[in-house]
Write an enzyme that holds these catalytic residues in place. Sequence first.
Site, PDB file in Angstrom:
ATOM      1  N   LYS A  41       0.769  -1.252   0.013  1.00  0.00           N
ATOM      2  CA  LYS A  41      -0.074  -0.065  -0.071  1.00  0.00           C
ATOM      3  C   LYS A  41       1.100   1.149   0.088  1.00  0.00           C
ATOM      4  O   LYS A  41       0.621   2.291  -0.974  1.00  0.00           O
ATOM      5  CB  LYS A  41      -0.949   0.052   1.381  1.00  0.00           C
ATOM      6  N   ARG A 161     -18.267   9.663   2.315  1.00  0.00           N
ATOM      7  CA  ARG A 161     -18.974   8.638   1.456  1.00  0.00           C
ATOM      8  C   ARG A 161     -18.033   8.039   0.379  1.00  0.00           C
ATOM      9  O   ARG A 161     -17.429   8.968  -0.209  1.00  0.00           O
ATOM     10  CB  ARG A 161     -19.839   9.126   0.830  1.00  0.00           C
ATOM     11  N   LYS A 214     -21.199   8.749  15.333  1.00  0.00           N
ATOM     12  CA  LYS A 214     -21.005   8.341  14.156  1.00  0.00           C
ATOM     13  C   LYS A 214     -21.841   6.970  13.795  1.00  0.00           C
ATOM     14  O   LYS A 214     -22.396   6.682  12.829  1.00  0.00           O
ATOM     15  CB  LYS A 214     -19.539   7.763  14.023  1.00  0.00           C
ATOM     16  N   PHE A 259     -31.483   9.222   0.623  1.00  0.00           N
ATOM     17  CA  PHE A 259     -31.640   7.831   1.228  1.00  0.00           C
ATOM     18  C   PHE A 259     -32.797   7.270   1.141  1.00  0.00           C
ATOM     19  O   PHE A 259     -33.119   6.383   2.141  1.00  0.00           O
ATOM     20  CB  PHE A 259     -30.634   7.858   2.379  1.00  0.00           C
ATOM     21  N   GLY A 263     -34.968  -0.452  -3.550  1.00  0.00           N
ATOM     22  CA  GLY A 263     -34.064  -1.390  -4.553  1.00  0.00           C
ATOM     23  C   GLY A 263     -33.510  -2.192  -3.836  1.00  0.00           C
ATOM     24  O   GLY A 263     -33.884  -2.869  -2.807  1.00  0.00           O
ATOM     25  N   GLY A 267     -25.065  -2.229   1.208  1.00  0.00           N
ATOM     26  CA  GLY A 267     -23.750  -3.112   1.277  1.00  0.00           C
ATOM     27  C   GLY A 267     -22.674  -2.005   1.530  1.00  0.00           C
ATOM     28  O   GLY A 267     -22.931  -0.889   2.127  1.00  0.00           O
ATOM     29  N   CYS A 270     -19.131  -0.163   5.380  1.00  0.00           N
ATOM     30  CA  CYS A 270     -19.575   0.619   6.644  1.00  0.00           C
ATOM     31  C   CYS A 270     -21.003   0.281   7.258  1.00  0.00           C
ATOM     32  O   CYS A 270     -21.251  -0.328   8.413  1.00  0.00           O
ATOM     33  CB  CYS A 270     -19.682   1.857   6.531  1.00  0.00           C
ATOM     34  N   LYS A 273     -21.661  -3.566   8.694  1.00  0.00           N
ATOM     35  CA  LYS A 273     -20.946  -4.055   9.781  1.00  0.00           C
ATOM     36  C   LYS A 273     -21.236  -2.810  10.975  1.00  0.00           C
ATOM     37  O   LYS A 273     -21.303  -3.480  12.049  1.00  0.00           O
ATOM     38  CB  LYS A 273     -19.559  -3.962   9.329  1.00  0.00           C
ATOM     39  N   ARG A 340     -17.044  -4.887  -0.960  1.00  0.00           N
ATOM     40  CA  ARG A 340     -17.344  -5.612   0.409  1.00  0.00           C
ATOM     41  C   ARG A 340     -18.872  -5.545   0.626  1.00  0.00           C
ATOM     42  O   ARG A 340     -19.527  -4.769   0.271  1.00  0.00           O
ATOM     43  CB  ARG A 340     -16.511  -4.787   1.386  1.00  0.00           C
TER      44      ARG A 340
END
Length: 443
Positions: A41, A161, A214, A259, A263, A267, A270, A273, A340
């Site tokens: 990385k 985002r 958060k 939001f 549909g 996923g 963030c 989980k 993810r």
Amino acid sequence: MVEGQRNRISVIGTGYLGATHAACMADLGFEVLGLDVDQTKIDSLSAGRIPFYEPGLEEVLGRNLANGRLRFTTDYDEVTEFADTHFLCVGTPQRADSNAADLSYVEAAVESLAPRLTRPAVVIGKSTVPVGTAARVAAQFHAIAPAGEAVELGWSPEFLREGFGVEDTLRPNRIVIGTDSERVETVMREISTAQIEQGIPFLVTDLQTAELVKVSANAFLATKISFINAMAEVSEAAGADVMQLAKALSYDDRIGGKFLGPGLGFGGGCLPKDIRAFMARADELGVEPALSFLREVDAINQRRRARTIDIARALIGGGFAGRTIAVLGAAFKPNSDDIRDSPALDVASTIASLGATVTVYDPEALEKAQQAHPELNYAHSMLEAVRDAEVVLMLTEWTEFRDADPEEVAKVVAKRNIVDGRNALDATEWRAHGWTYRALGRP
Ligand code: UGA
């Protein structure tokens, strides 16, 4: 804090959050040293390459590598020598064995950083953590760091985002800093000067409240999406149209239209989980019933995937074994190559497991999808993916798919069946070109 060090910050962890934060802080004029334990990385970032797709970020990175304000390292000694302000941006994924957050990267960062802090320092956590983590981390720094209580901690959650990372970092809709230290507040105000001057709200809270802001923000967003998807389920049963419903709701500004897109659901790395870790934490705090509704939010979201598969099955009139299926989209959302917990790939691999030949195309996420799902076929263009398909499923609403010409696509498919998993296509237009068009929550 050493005077020369004032303008210097370190960013520990250079994933989506850290790489974006490091590059943007350099762009704001700070001298930034980014650290990651992953040498590949660091090599990639040092060479000006972002190891993921994020529009605009590579330019910011390149610009600040060139002007010398931004560098990367794997060496903690270099970091503590360089700066007295450190941002913790490591990942907190879901644990493999439970719903809780895996804090091992946070622990590892604290264990590496703390013993090297010999001067007074400010550490600001940005990672999403279960409420209560920051207070524990503060105690760890005080216990382990040679500078002891002169290492002061704040937690400043990040709301960026993916796909809008640069914009959201430079112009966030609010800055929250949780701390009980005046010095941390002062340092955070200095670092946020450009944003404060733009009128962006700057909120100071205690550590716990900042951590909660958060996860509750993400829980609210997930709830909003699942709310409209629950309405989609009801709409389908009642013969109503959830798109018209959502539009009508959106004019009430207490509800709002953002939001509220029905549909295939949410996923990514963030929302899924975070709501699970939030439930796990509420359980530990003895307030499990307060968040039990999030179990429903998660369940509604998962049902959208099953429903999408059912619609495709109905369109081909039977089982998937031996059938040819095309899936457009692999990323969890457009303008990202993040796969993810991608709803699109989940649907694709389930259909493949039922015996179909599934060919996937995505403008950016193919390489990552291929690594994670070798059982699927991959095409390098939309038209190649849909060739001979009996059903086309559009599952990530990239502009390329929204703008697709139904007549062009029709020329290569075996049957004109389309499932619009994101309610993003013009149903009237597709139907006018002879397609059987189906979407979630609509007649
Ligand atoms: C989310 C939050 O939006 C950020 O504020 C937060 O900082 C970030 O998580 C994080 O915790 O780091 P992100 O995961 O990038 O950001 O993605 P979103 O734009 O929130 O989209 C999440 C999912 O919801 C996507 O799969 C998207 O397709 C889906 N979605 C979104 C819908 O199904 N319907 C909608 O109306 C909106």
